[in-house]
Design a protein around this motif. Structure first.
Motif, PDB file in Angstrom:
ATOM      1  N   SER A 146      -3.077 -11.655   3.217  1.00 61.01           N
ATOM      2  CA  SER A 146      -3.746 -10.520   2.584  1.00 61.01           C
ATOM      3  C   SER A 146      -3.791  -9.325   3.527  1.00 61.01           C
ATOM      4  O   SER A 146      -3.648  -8.181   3.100  1.00 61.01           O
ATOM      5  CB  SER A 146      -5.153 -10.900   2.121  1.00 61.01           C
ATOM      6  OG  SER A 146      -5.975 -11.190   3.236  1.00 61.01           O
TER       7      SER A 146
ATOM      8  N   SER B 139      -1.560  -8.711   5.890  1.00 63.03           N
ATOM      9  CA  SER B 139      -0.201  -8.181   5.978  1.00 63.03           C
ATOM     10  C   SER B 139       0.160  -7.417   4.704  1.00 63.03           C
ATOM     11  O   SER B 139       0.879  -6.423   4.758  1.00 63.03           O
ATOM     12  CB  SER B 139       0.808  -9.296   6.241  1.00 63.03           C
ATOM     13  OG  SER B 139       0.826 -10.203   5.164  1.00 63.03           O
ATOM     14  N   LYS B 140      -0.369  -7.863   3.560  1.00 59.62           N
ATOM     15  CA  LYS B 140      -0.144  -7.131   2.318  1.00 59.62           C
ATOM     16  C   LYS B 140      -0.838  -5.777   2.364  1.00 59.62           C
ATOM     17  O   LYS B 140      -0.264  -4.763   1.952  1.00 59.62           O
ATOM     18  CB  LYS B 140      -0.666  -7.952   1.135  1.00 59.62           C
ATOM     19  CG  LYS B 140      -0.394  -7.322  -0.208  1.00 59.62           C
ATOM     20  CD  LYS B 140      -0.896  -8.200  -1.328  1.00 59.62           C
ATOM     21  CE  LYS B 140      -0.674  -7.535  -2.667  1.00 59.62           C
ATOM     22  NZ  LYS B 140      -1.169  -8.334  -3.761  1.00 59.62           N
ATOM     23  N   GLU B 141      -2.046  -5.757   2.915  1.00 60.71           N
ATOM     24  CA  GLU B 141      -2.753  -4.477   3.052  1.00 60.71           C
ATOM     25  C   GLU B 141      -2.042  -3.562   4.039  1.00 60.71           C
ATOM     26  O   GLU B 141      -1.953  -2.350   3.817  1.00 60.71           O
ATOM     27  CB  GLU B 141      -4.190  -4.723   3.504  1.00 60.71           C
ATOM     28  CG  GLU B 141      -5.063  -5.363   2.463  1.00 60.71           C
ATOM     29  CD  GLU B 141      -6.422  -5.762   3.013  1.00 60.71           C
ATOM     30  OE1 GLU B 141      -6.675  -5.503   4.214  1.00 60.71           O
ATOM     31  OE2 GLU B 141      -7.208  -6.332   2.254  1.00 60.71           O
ATOM     32  N   ASN B 142      -1.509  -4.130   5.111  1.00 59.07           N
ATOM     33  CA  ASN B 142      -0.760  -3.331   6.078  1.00 59.07           C
ATOM     34  C   ASN B 142       0.505  -2.747   5.450  1.00 59.07           C
ATOM     35  O   ASN B 142       0.852  -1.601   5.715  1.00 59.07           O
ATOM     36  CB  ASN B 142      -0.390  -4.165   7.303  1.00 59.07           C
ATOM     37  CG  ASN B 142      -1.587  -4.482   8.159  1.00 59.07           C
ATOM     38  OD1 ASN B 142      -2.613  -3.809   8.090  1.00 59.07           O
ATOM     39  ND2 ASN B 142      -1.457  -5.525   8.969  1.00 59.07           N
ATOM     40  N   ALA B 143       1.181  -3.548   4.640  1.00 61.66           N
ATOM     41  CA  ALA B 143       2.386  -3.058   3.971  1.00 61.66           C
ATOM     42  C   ALA B 143       2.038  -1.947   2.985  1.00 61.66           C
ATOM     43  O   ALA B 143       2.752  -0.938   2.904  1.00 61.66           O
ATOM     44  CB  ALA B 143       3.086  -4.206   3.252  1.00 61.66           C
ATOM     45  N   GLN B 144       0.950  -2.114   2.246  1.00 59.68           N
ATOM     46  CA  GLN B 144       0.533  -1.068   1.311  1.00 59.68           C
ATOM     47  C   GLN B 144       0.147   0.206   2.051  1.00 59.68           C
ATOM     48  O   GLN B 144       0.466   1.308   1.607  1.00 59.68           O
ATOM     49  CB  GLN B 144      -0.624  -1.557   0.454  1.00 59.68           C
ATOM     50  CG  GLN B 144      -0.230  -2.578  -0.572  1.00 59.68           C
ATOM     51  CD  GLN B 144      -1.410  -3.118  -1.342  1.00 59.68           C
ATOM     52  OE1 GLN B 144      -2.558  -2.926  -0.959  1.00 59.68           O
ATOM     53  NE2 GLN B 144      -1.128  -3.817  -2.443  1.00 59.68           N
ATOM     54  N   ALA B 145      -0.525   0.062   3.173  1.00 59.54           N
ATOM     55  CA  ALA B 145      -0.900   1.239   3.969  1.00 59.54           C
ATOM     56  C   ALA B 145       0.347   1.929   4.521  1.00 59.54           C
ATOM     57  O   ALA B 145       0.422   3.165   4.550  1.00 59.54           O
ATOM     58  CB  ALA B 145      -1.828   0.833   5.100  1.00 59.54           C
TER      59      ALA B 145
ATOM     60  N   PHE C 150       3.416   1.883   3.146  1.00 60.15           N
ATOM     61  CA  PHE C 150       4.081   2.568   2.037  1.00 60.15           C
ATOM     62  C   PHE C 150       3.328   3.829   1.628  1.00 60.15           C
ATOM     63  O   PHE C 150       3.931   4.846   1.310  1.00 60.15           O
ATOM     64  CB  PHE C 150       4.249   1.634   0.833  1.00 60.15           C
ATOM     65  CG  PHE C 150       5.321   0.605   1.026  1.00 60.15           C
ATOM     66  CD1 PHE C 150       6.583   0.950   1.486  1.00 60.15           C
ATOM     67  CD2 PHE C 150       5.071  -0.724   0.756  1.00 60.15           C
ATOM     68  CE1 PHE C 150       7.564   0.012   1.671  1.00 60.15           C
ATOM     69  CE2 PHE C 150       6.045  -1.677   0.929  1.00 60.15           C
ATOM     70  CZ  PHE C 150       7.303  -1.306   1.394  1.00 60.15           C
ATOM     71  N   HIS C 151       2.016   3.764   1.651  1.00 57.92           N
ATOM     72  CA  HIS C 151       1.217   4.940   1.295  1.00 57.92           C
ATOM     73  C   HIS C 151       1.411   6.061   2.313  1.00 57.92           C
ATOM     74  O   HIS C 151       1.566   7.227   1.939  1.00 57.92           O
ATOM     75  CB  HIS C 151      -0.268   4.568   1.195  1.00 57.92           C
ATOM     76  CG  HIS C 151      -1.154   5.719   0.862  1.00 57.92           C
ATOM     77  ND1 HIS C 151      -1.117   6.353  -0.369  1.00 57.92           N
ATOM     78  CD2 HIS C 151      -2.075   6.376   1.602  1.00 57.92           C
ATOM     79  CE1 HIS C 151      -1.991   7.350  -0.358  1.00 57.92           C
ATOM     80  NE2 HIS C 151      -2.583   7.379   0.832  1.00 57.92           N
ATOM     81  N   SER C 152       1.452   5.709   3.588  1.00 54.93           N
ATOM     82  CA  SER C 152       1.642   6.752   4.605  1.00 54.93           C
ATOM     83  C   SER C 152       3.051   7.328   4.539  1.00 54.93           C
ATOM     84  O   SER C 152       3.233   8.539   4.707  1.00 54.93           O
ATOM     85  CB  SER C 152       1.353   6.191   5.998  1.00 54.93           C
ATOM     86  OG  SER C 152       2.306   5.220   6.349  1.00 54.93           O
TER      87      SER C 152
ATOM     88  N   ARG D 103       4.915   7.516   1.809  1.00 56.02           N
ATOM     89  CA  ARG D 103       4.966   8.336   0.597  1.00 56.02           C
ATOM     90  C   ARG D 103       4.272   9.678   0.809  1.00 56.02           C
ATOM     91  O   ARG D 103       4.772  10.722   0.392  1.00 56.02           O
ATOM     92  CB  ARG D 103       4.333   7.602  -0.580  1.00 56.02           C
ATOM     93  CG  ARG D 103       4.406   8.415  -1.875  1.00 56.02           C
ATOM     94  CD  ARG D 103       3.817   7.687  -3.044  1.00 56.02           C
ATOM     95  NE  ARG D 103       4.686   6.565  -3.359  1.00 56.02           N
ATOM     96  CZ  ARG D 103       4.292   5.484  -4.007  1.00 56.02           C
ATOM     97  NH1 ARG D 103       3.043   5.361  -4.401  1.00 56.02           N
ATOM     98  NH2 ARG D 103       5.129   4.515  -4.276  1.00 56.02           N
TER      99      ARG D 103
END
Length: 117
Positions: free
Chosen positions: A5, A7-13, A15-17, A19
């Motif tokens: 979870s 690592s999933k949050e890190n990946a989302q962060a 991708f957000h940065s 973008r």
């Protein structure tokens, strides 16, 4: 389970940065990025076609792939030169960079046409 979870949050962060940083990119650089993506995609399509059908005229295959890859490399060089944030090319006008791009593309494609035979 907590590790996946995080690592999933890190990946989302990440991708957000990415973008949000890419949304601040000027439109002319985004157009060059699309052109580079198209050139690389075309090269990949040619490699897949060669792998599935065969490479009877191998010179044609090499010419097509090298043309796509060479065009992509020249477009990346154009993107580097046109980027306003790049301090190394701050004195180079964008028209000069585009003229260099066109001239180098012309030389590249003359060599590719000569290689075709």
């Amino acid at each position: 389970m907590a590790r996946t979870s995080s690592s999933k949050e890190n990946a989302q962060a990440l991708f957000h940065s990415l973008r949000s940083a890419y949304s601040a990119t000027p439109v002319n650089l985004k157009i060059i990025d699309l052109y580079v993506g198209f050139a690389v995609f075309t090269a990949l399509i040619q490699v897949v076609y060669m792998a599935s059908v065969g490479s009877f005229p191998f010179n044609s295959f090499l010419s097509g792939v090298l043309s796509c890859v060479g065009t992509a490399v020249l477009a990346v060089c154009l993107r580097i030169q046109v980027n306003k944030e790049n301090k190394e090319f701050k004195d180079l006008p964008p028209e000069r960079a585009f003229a260099d791009f066109v001239l180098c593309n012309l030389v590249l494609h003359l060599v590719i046409m000569n290689f075709l035979g």
